[in-house]
Design an enzyme around this catalytic site. Structure first.
Site, short mmCIF file in Angstrom:
data_model
loop_
_atom_site.label_atom_id
_atom_site.label_comp_id
_atom_site.label_asym_id
_atom_site.label_seq_id
_atom_site.Cartn_x
_atom_site.Cartn_y
_atom_site.Cartn_z
N CYS A 152 -0.25 41.10 -2.55
CA CYS A 152 -1.30 40.35 -1.33
C CYS A 152 -2.73 40.81 -1.25
CB CYS A 152 -0.81 41.41 -0.26
SG CYS A 152 0.45 40.39 0.75
N ALA A 205 7.05 36.82 7.54
CA ALA A 205 6.56 37.87 8.07
C ALA A 205 5.24 38.55 8.67
CB ALA A 205 7.21 38.65 7.20
N HIS A 215 11.59 34.71 1.84
CA HIS A 215 11.28 34.36 0.21
C HIS A 215 11.25 35.83 -0.79
CE1 HIS A 215 7.43 36.10 -0.87
NE2 HIS A 215 7.11 35.45 0.58
N ASN A 246 7.16 47.80 -0.61
CA ASN A 246 6.87 47.13 -0.87
C ASN A 246 6.24 47.27 -2.62
OD1 ASN A 246 5.12 47.36 0.98
ND2 ASN A 246 3.29 45.53 -0.66
N GLN A 265 11.37 44.11 2.61
CA GLN A 265 11.78 44.15 1.27
C GLN A 265 13.38 44.29 1.44
OE1 GLN A 265 10.26 44.21 -1.40
NE2 GLN A 265 8.76 43.04 -0.92
N THR A 302 6.07 22.45 15.08
CA THR A 302 7.55 21.81 15.20
C THR A 302 8.27 22.57 13.32
OG1 THR A 302 6.98 19.48 15.48
CG2 THR A 302 8.81 19.75 13.72
#
Length: 348
Positions: A295, A68, A177, A130, A158, A213
């Protein structure tokens, strides 16, 4: 270990691992190659894209990214527009705003946005916060932005897979995730007609918007997690509501940070005067919970979200965040609450 940090990340669902495994073992071909193995990998990517898109509004495209944070950077920097954002946004948004010299908008004590800065051509507000779980009225905010001929970006990290994503935003950032999928993949949904400049140059993969890729395994995992979330959304919501009721009862001596009605029930952010959150986390070593966003963990600074809703530094540092999810049990809530409450009492 009792895991109560579902806002930071979620366990990989067994169904997701099963969907990824063939592409990690035998389906390893480059999905941008023209041979049969490459075309098979490319087909798996497109199946995953459709599974992710099924949980998003119609009339847009899904661009896979590394997460994100990259999606948000692509959205904000890629538009090249003046930007404003709520003070409670994730650092990925706020740092982009700061980098571009944009505006930060105040919020109320419950975390809700009163009104948008209509001077900015791009406005950003997250759907579920969050740190405090506040649910913003995204459809209304997007409509207000559009009334001023402005674009609207929604960080739905979220919320994706946990609740219906309202129509209205022009761009939506999501991550795998947070919904029991793999780390290392996210996406930006872009409404038809919105133009972006790529921020990663190279081979022009991913619709020319994100060179590099693609991993068929990560894409397949994201798609499987999205499909599973769609199937379980109502069931998961009922489960979380029951856990919320149980947790709020066991933490009755604590004060809830943020809204209590317009709130995601998998997030309980609470504070208690005299408690040192960092010390509490250290002492309750068999329970995984946090003092806020992963974070910003370890920075030593009070949460910018808690400061934005009016808490003092002391109140912010006495706050903890408990995150529940699909695999959390009522027994785990009881055990964790007992341990945390006993440790907190010892500090007072």
């Amino acid at each position: 270990m009792i895991y109560l940090d579902y806002q930071a990340t979620t366990p990989l669902a067994p169904e997701v691992f099963a969907a990824m495994e063939p592409w990690l073992k035998t389906g390893f071909a480059n999905p941008h190659s023209m041979h049969a193995a490459g075309r098979a990998a490319a087909a798996a990517v497109e199946v995953a894209r459709d599974q992710v898109a099924a949980l998003l509004p119609a009339g847009g495209r899904v661009i896979f990214t590394s997460g994100a944070t990259e999606a948000i950077n692509l959205a904000i920097v890629g538009t090249g527009l003046a930007v404003s954002a709520a003070a409670t946004e994730h650092a990925a948004v706020l740092d982009c705003v700061k980098h571009l010299g944009g505006d930060v908008l105040p919020v109320r004590s419950d975390g809700l946005v009163d009104q948008l800065n209509t001077d900015a051509a791009l406005q950003a507000v997250m759907l579920i916060n969050n740190e405090i779980g506040t649910i913003q009225p995204i459809a209304d905010l997007a409509a207000a932005a559009h009334a001023q001929n402005n674009l609207f970006l929604c960080d739905a990290v979220q919320a994706f897979g946990r609740m219906h994503i309202p129509d209205g935003p022009d761009m939506i950032a999501i991550s795998a995730h947070k919904i029991y999928g793999p780390k290392g993949i996210g996406a930006l949904w872009v409404r038809d007609g919105v133009s972006l400049a790529p921020q990663m140059l190279g081979g022009g993969q991913e619709q020319g918007m994100r060179s590099g890729t693609l991993s068929p395994a990560l894409c397949a995992g994201f798609g499987a997690a999205a499909k599973l979330a769609a199937e379980r959304m109502e069931m998961d919501a009922v489960h979380l509501s029951a856990l919320w009721d149980r947790a709020t009862a066991t933490f009755a001596d604590w004060t809830i940070n943020g809204a209590t009605t317009e709130r995601y029930k998998g997030n309980l952010n609470i504070r208690r005067e005299g408690v040192d959150a960092a010390r509490l986390i250290s002492e309750c070593r068999n329970i995984a919970f946090s003092a806020g966003s992963a974070c910003a963990s370890g920075s030593g600074r009070p949460s910018h979200v808690l400061r934005a809703i009016g808490l003092t530094d002391a109140q912010a540092k006495s706050s903890i965040r408990l995150g529940f999810g699909r695999y959390t049990t009522a027994e785990e809530i009881d055990i964790a609450a007992d341990a945390i409450n006993r440790a907190a009492e010892a500090m007072l």
